[in-house]
Design a protein around this motif. Structure first.
Motif, mmCIF file in Angstrom:
data_model
loop_
_atom_site.group_PDB
_atom_site.id
_atom_site.type_symbol
_atom_site.label_atom_id
_atom_site.label_comp_id
_atom_site.label_asym_id
_atom_site.label_seq_id
_atom_site.Cartn_x
_atom_site.Cartn_y
_atom_site.Cartn_z
ATOM 1 N N UNK A 76 -41.728 17.519 52.147
ATOM 2 C CA UNK A 76 -42.769 18.370 51.582
ATOM 3 C C UNK A 76 -42.330 18.926 50.232
ATOM 4 N N UNK A 77 -43.253 19.012 49.323
ATOM 5 C CA UNK A 77 -42.958 19.554 48.007
ATOM 6 C C UNK A 77 -42.417 18.502 47.054
ATOM 7 N N UNK A 78 -42.373 18.862 45.795
ATOM 8 C CA UNK A 78 -41.904 17.934 44.768
ATOM 9 C C UNK A 78 -40.388 17.899 44.663
ATOM 10 N N UNK A 79 -39.736 18.952 45.165
ATOM 11 C CA UNK A 79 -38.278 19.028 45.105
ATOM 12 C C UNK A 79 -37.680 18.745 46.484
ATOM 13 N N UNK A 80 -36.772 17.771 46.527
ATOM 14 C CA UNK A 80 -36.077 17.419 47.766
ATOM 15 C C UNK A 80 -34.629 17.872 47.638
ATOM 16 N N UNK A 81 -34.224 18.817 48.469
ATOM 17 C CA UNK A 81 -32.874 19.381 48.394
ATOM 18 C C UNK A 81 -31.944 18.595 49.315
ATOM 19 N N UNK A 82 -30.894 18.038 48.729
ATOM 20 C CA UNK A 82 -29.943 17.213 49.471
ATOM 21 C C UNK A 82 -28.561 17.854 49.412
ATOM 22 N N UNK A 83 -27.967 18.089 50.589
ATOM 23 C CA UNK A 83 -26.662 18.738 50.677
ATOM 24 C C UNK A 83 -25.745 17.976 51.630
#
Length: 227
Positions: free
Chosen positions: A80-87
């Motif tokens: 969801x959303x335009x930003x995908x947070x990868x950690x």
């Protein structure tokens, strides 16, 4: 499809972590997080681990939008959303960027002596299919570590070995090794598991942790009665 892949980066152990954004655009509707990372790594020094990219090896385990997943099994369209947070996984030491040291998985199994010492005909089958089904189910574990990442009872310094050890140990408890492994299972699995079963929700192999736990406990009781 356009996304911004926001990656938590770290140059090495003990170094300060920081987020870096990478624009990503693709026409592939089935593009995954792994697809994006491969392209980003091709033009940068991003470090991450991958192998089969087919949900078979568990190498690309990481945290995407705060959920432990396999990058190859996570469609960008589902984020969801335009930003995908990868950690990187947080319960394992960071080597660099998204690459973590998961050697504790193998070390724990070695410490617990989770390996077959004897092979007998009885160990191979009990005539009901119970052993075969349990062994097959347990053998599907990828040893990816996602179950440990989400488990509220697991931390690297603790005695609870987690479901990553419970699945392999089930193969022994289904056979004639149950007597040898009983104490280890009780101390390292049974006494530490809070039965939250959060692990079941993130397991990429779809293992039924509740079912395996029940079978393990039943196997121990059965061996005790036989003795």
């Amino acid at each position: 499809m356009k996304k911004t892949i926001r990656i938590l980066r770290q140059k090495g152990p003990g170094e300060k972590a920081y987020f870096e954004d990478f624009p990503y655009e693709t026409e592939q509707e089935n593009a995954t997080v792994a697809t994006a990372l491969m392209q980003i790594a091709a033009r940068t020094d991003l470090a991450w681990e991958h192998s089969c990219l087919q949900k078979k090896c568990g190498a690309c385990a990481m945290v995407v939008d705060q959920k432990p997943v396999l990058a190859c099994d996570t469609a960008l369209a589902s984020c969801k959303g335009e930003v995908v947070v990868v950690e990187p996984l947080k319960k394992f030491p960071v080597v660099k960027d998204l690459l973590v040291d998961r050697s504790i998985l193998a070390d724990t199994l070695q410490e617990m002596q989770v390996y077959a010492q004897e092979q007998t005909e009885e160990q191979g089958s009990d005539g009901t299919g119970y052993r075969e089904e349990t062994v097959y189910e347990a053998a599907r574990c990828l040893q990816c570590g996602l179950c440990l990442e989400i488990c509220p009872n697991y931390y690297p310094e603790g005695t609870f070995a987690g479901m990553a050890a419970m699945a392999p140990i089930a193969r022994l408890l289904a056979g004639e090794e149950a007597g040898r492994i009983k104490k280890t299972y009780t101390e390292r699995i049974y006494e530490g598991c809070g039965k939250s079963l959060a692990c079941r929700d993130v397991c990429p192999a779809g293992l039924d942790m509740d079912k395996l736990l029940s079978r393990n406990n039943k196997a121990l009781r059965r061996k005790k009665k036989r003795r």
